[in-house]
Structure formats: C-alpha cells, structure tokens
Design a protein around this motif. Sequence first.
Motif, short mmCIF file in Angstrom:
data_model
loop_
_atom_site.label_atom_id
_atom_site.label_comp_id
_atom_site.label_asym_id
_atom_site.label_seq_id
_atom_site.Cartn_x
_atom_site.Cartn_y
_atom_site.Cartn_z
N ARG A 1 0.79 -1.03 -0.04
CA ARG A 1 0.03 0.16 0.03
C ARG A 1 0.91 1.29 -0.11
O ARG A 1 0.57 2.28 -0.79
N GLU A 2 1.90 1.25 0.85
CA GLU A 2 2.61 2.53 0.88
C GLU A 2 3.57 2.80 -0.21
O GLU A 2 3.65 4.03 -0.59
N VAL A 3 4.16 1.64 -0.82
CA VAL A 3 4.99 1.74 -2.18
C VAL A 3 3.92 2.28 -3.38
O VAL A 3 4.28 3.14 -4.07
N ALA A 4 2.80 1.81 -3.28
CA ALA A 4 1.86 2.00 -4.61
C ALA A 4 1.56 3.66 -4.15
O ALA A 4 1.56 4.28 -5.40
N ALA A 5 1.18 3.98 -3.13
CA ALA A 5 0.74 5.38 -3.04
C ALA A 5 2.09 6.32 -3.22
O ALA A 5 1.90 7.33 -3.79
N SER A 6 3.26 5.85 -2.63
CA SER A 6 4.45 6.87 -2.75
C SER A 6 4.99 6.98 -4.19
O SER A 6 5.15 8.03 -4.58
N GLU A 7 4.86 5.82 -5.05
CA GLU A 7 5.54 5.85 -6.28
C GLU A 7 4.61 5.87 -7.41
O GLU A 7 4.91 5.82 -8.34
N GLY A 8 3.18 5.81 -7.13
CA GLY A 8 2.40 5.83 -8.12
C GLY A 8 2.01 4.61 -8.97
O GLY A 8 1.80 4.90 -10.02
N LEU A 9 2.27 3.50 -8.44
CA LEU A 9 2.29 2.33 -9.02
C LEU A 9 0.83 1.57 -8.65
O LEU A 9 0.22 1.84 -7.75
N SER A 10 0.73 0.55 -9.84
CA SER A 10 -0.52 -0.15 -9.61
C SER A 10 -0.07 -1.15 -8.11
O SER A 10 1.21 -1.33 -8.18
N LYS A 11 -1.19 -1.73 -7.76
CA LYS A 11 -1.01 -2.64 -6.83
C LYS A 11 -0.14 -3.86 -7.04
O LYS A 11 0.67 -4.20 -6.22
N SER A 12 -0.43 -4.40 -8.44
CA SER A 12 0.45 -5.56 -8.73
C SER A 12 1.69 -5.27 -8.78
O SER A 12 2.86 -5.92 -8.48
N LYS A 13 2.07 -4.03 -9.45
CA LYS A 13 3.68 -3.48 -9.67
C LYS A 13 4.12 -3.36 -8.25
O LYS A 13 5.40 -3.49 -8.18
N ALA A 14 3.34 -2.74 -7.44
CA ALA A 14 3.97 -2.53 -5.99
C ALA A 14 4.29 -3.84 -5.51
O ALA A 14 5.20 -3.78 -4.69
N ALA A 15 3.60 -4.75 -5.45
CA ALA A 15 3.70 -5.90 -5.00
C ALA A 15 5.10 -6.64 -5.48
O ALA A 15 5.94 -7.22 -4.65
N ALA A 16 5.20 -6.42 -6.60
CA ALA A 16 6.51 -6.94 -7.29
C ALA A 16 7.59 -6.29 -6.82
O ALA A 16 8.68 -6.87 -6.46
N SER B 1 14.21 8.96 1.23
CA SER B 1 13.51 9.99 -0.02
C SER B 1 12.77 11.10 0.47
O SER B 1 11.95 10.90 1.32
N ALA B 2 13.24 12.12 -0.09
CA ALA B 2 12.37 13.35 0.51
C ALA B 2 10.72 13.44 0.20
O ALA B 2 10.11 13.87 1.11
N ASP B 3 10.48 12.89 -0.89
CA ASP B 3 9.14 12.94 -1.35
C ASP B 3 8.49 11.76 -1.10
O ASP B 3 7.09 12.00 -0.89
N ALA B 4 9.03 10.62 -0.77
CA ALA B 4 8.55 9.34 -0.29
C ALA B 4 8.99 8.61 0.70
O ALA B 4 9.75 7.66 0.54
N PRO B 5 8.99 9.28 1.95
CA PRO B 5 9.62 8.93 3.01
C PRO B 5 8.90 7.66 3.80
O PRO B 5 9.56 6.98 4.87
N LEU B 6 7.61 7.53 3.64
CA LEU B 6 6.92 6.68 4.40
C LEU B 6 7.27 5.24 4.46
O LEU B 6 7.21 4.59 5.52
N PRO B 7 7.70 4.60 3.27
CA PRO B 7 8.10 3.29 3.42
C PRO B 7 9.45 3.23 4.03
O PRO B 7 9.45 2.01 5.13
N ALA B 8 10.18 3.97 4.13
CA ALA B 8 11.57 4.04 4.82
C ALA B 8 11.16 4.20 6.47
O ALA B 8 11.74 3.51 7.21
N LEU B 9 10.38 4.87 6.65
CA LEU B 9 10.04 5.25 8.19
C LEU B 9 9.28 3.95 8.82
O LEU B 9 9.37 3.57 10.01
N SER B 10 8.45 3.23 7.92
CA SER B 10 7.85 1.99 8.20
C SER B 10 8.94 0.90 8.45
O SER B 10 8.78 -0.17 9.24
#
Length: 305
Positions: free
Chosen positions: A93-108, A185-194
């Motif tokens: 969920r966090e990668v999909a939201a942070s990087e604008g990816l589909s759920k399947s691409k984020a899962a990969a 990453s400054a614009d997408a830090p949430l996966p790192a903090l998790s």
Amino acid sequence: MSDQNRLGVFKTYKLYVGGKFPRSESGRVYEVTDSKGQWLANAPKSSRKDARDAVVAARKAFGGWSGATAYNRGQVLYRVAEMLEGRKEQFVREVAASEGLSKSKAAAVVDAAIDRWVWYAGWTDKIGQVAGGANPVAGPFFNLSTPEPTGVVAVLAPQESSFLGLVSVIAPVIATGNTAVVIASADAPLPALSLGEVLATSDVPGGVVNILSGATAELAAPLAAHQDVNAIDLTGADAALAKELEIAAADNLKRVLRPQPVDADDASAATDWLASPGTQRLTAFLETKTVWHPTGALGAAGSSY
C-alpha cells in the motif's frame, strides 16, 4: 458502532534513531502526498541535531555489530526479511501510494525488496573469502588480507525508489558490519519510516540503522562534514549536491560511493534497482587489513612450514 460513524486512526510517522522512535528535535513536520498530490501523512522534518544524534547512536552500536560473527549478521538480516514478509500488505500500500504504482507492480517491488534482504543475508559470511585471502609473498611468512567494516556510513537513499532502492543501499552496508545513518527519499519517506518499525521488531540492535526524513540537502551537509562519519553513499544526491558533499567529505578522508558520473542528469543517473546487485556495494565500505606472520623454520636445512 457502524463503520460509517467510526473515525479513522491516522498513522503517526516518526524517526528511527538508536532503536527508538523520536519526533524531530525541531518539532517540524512536512506533508507527504501521493503521485496525484493527495495528502498521505505528515512526516517528521529532521534537523541537523537529529542527524548528529543519529551519528552518536550509530557509533555506539558499531562495536557490538562489527564484532558479531558474520554468520550471526546473516541470521539477523534474514529475520528482517521474515518480518517484511509478514507485513507485505502494508508495504505494498505504501509503495503504491508513494510511487504511483498499481497494486500488482507495487507487490512486485516489495517482493524484490524482501528477496534483496535474503540475498545480502547470504553474503555476510562469504564476502570475506571474495574480498580477502592469503597472498603469495617471497619469504617465510604468512600474508593474510582480511576485509573489515569502515565504520559509520551516511546513506542518501534513492529519491525515485522509496523501498527497493532503499533496501538495496542499506542492506549491504550493515551486512558487512557497518552501521548506517540513512536519509530517506524526501518526497516518499513513508516506506523508509515503516522499515524502521520492522527493524525495531527484528533482531537488529538499536543504532545499527538510523532513519531520518526531511530535506536531503539540509541533512546531508552536516553528515558529509561530520568527523565521526567514516563514509558516505551519495546515491540519493543529484549531481550538484553530490559534488558539494564529496568536497566536504574529503576533510576527514571519508570513503565516498558515487554511482552516477559528476555531470549526469537525473535521467541518465537512474539505476535499475531490479537488476542483480552484485558485490559492488558490499565491498564499497570495507577496509582491507593485511597481516604478516613468520612461518618459522624446521630442521638444519632451513625448511619452513
């Protein structure tokens, strides 16, 4: 109470320093948005004081972590992969939201990041044989070269790959016995903090990895000039910032890893994080210690062993 009347509980993201979860010393936060500009969360905006505190924590943890056996470090890294596997849905969920990816691409991407942890876990007790060994010398001596960790490494995580790229720069640093201060990453830090939450509930000792969020340039400058930082990975810096940081790092002869050329623009400097990582990052922050030892002699003929 029905779901319609229930208020959602928003997640509070914090820094990860010394095995704890402090807010920024400055009290500052900044808004993190998705690829469409919609608000996701408020992330702590770290200060220079936070960066210095992270270096202190990393230095304190270095002795114990570097002194652990390579086999034990491998077990710890594998445990991180286990914990990530159990929280895969959250990271998707966090990668999909942070990087604008589909759920399947984020899962990969998340699967690749977990596999990357396992990859480096397997290298912890093997890199010594690849980067060290016995040297042939003229004389009755054993001459042995052994790789040793550099120390505290400041890591500028990739800006465009908030999770797979992040894992790809953290794991090799700690796999070889170093400790890390990571600027997410400054614009997408949430996966790192998790990821900090995963590390805290794994077997990674506090202080081995410290994760900061905020303005990359603001945090990188004091780390590059810090006299107790031994090396710096400039992956997340653009060409202009990387050049400034490399100059600052020269003051105490830091090791510098600069994957992109000096004059590269952002597009040409992009890294394919899905590609096989190889051993470059494992050896980037290792020092080589060479020891000479006399073999001795046997018998009157002077034969040696």
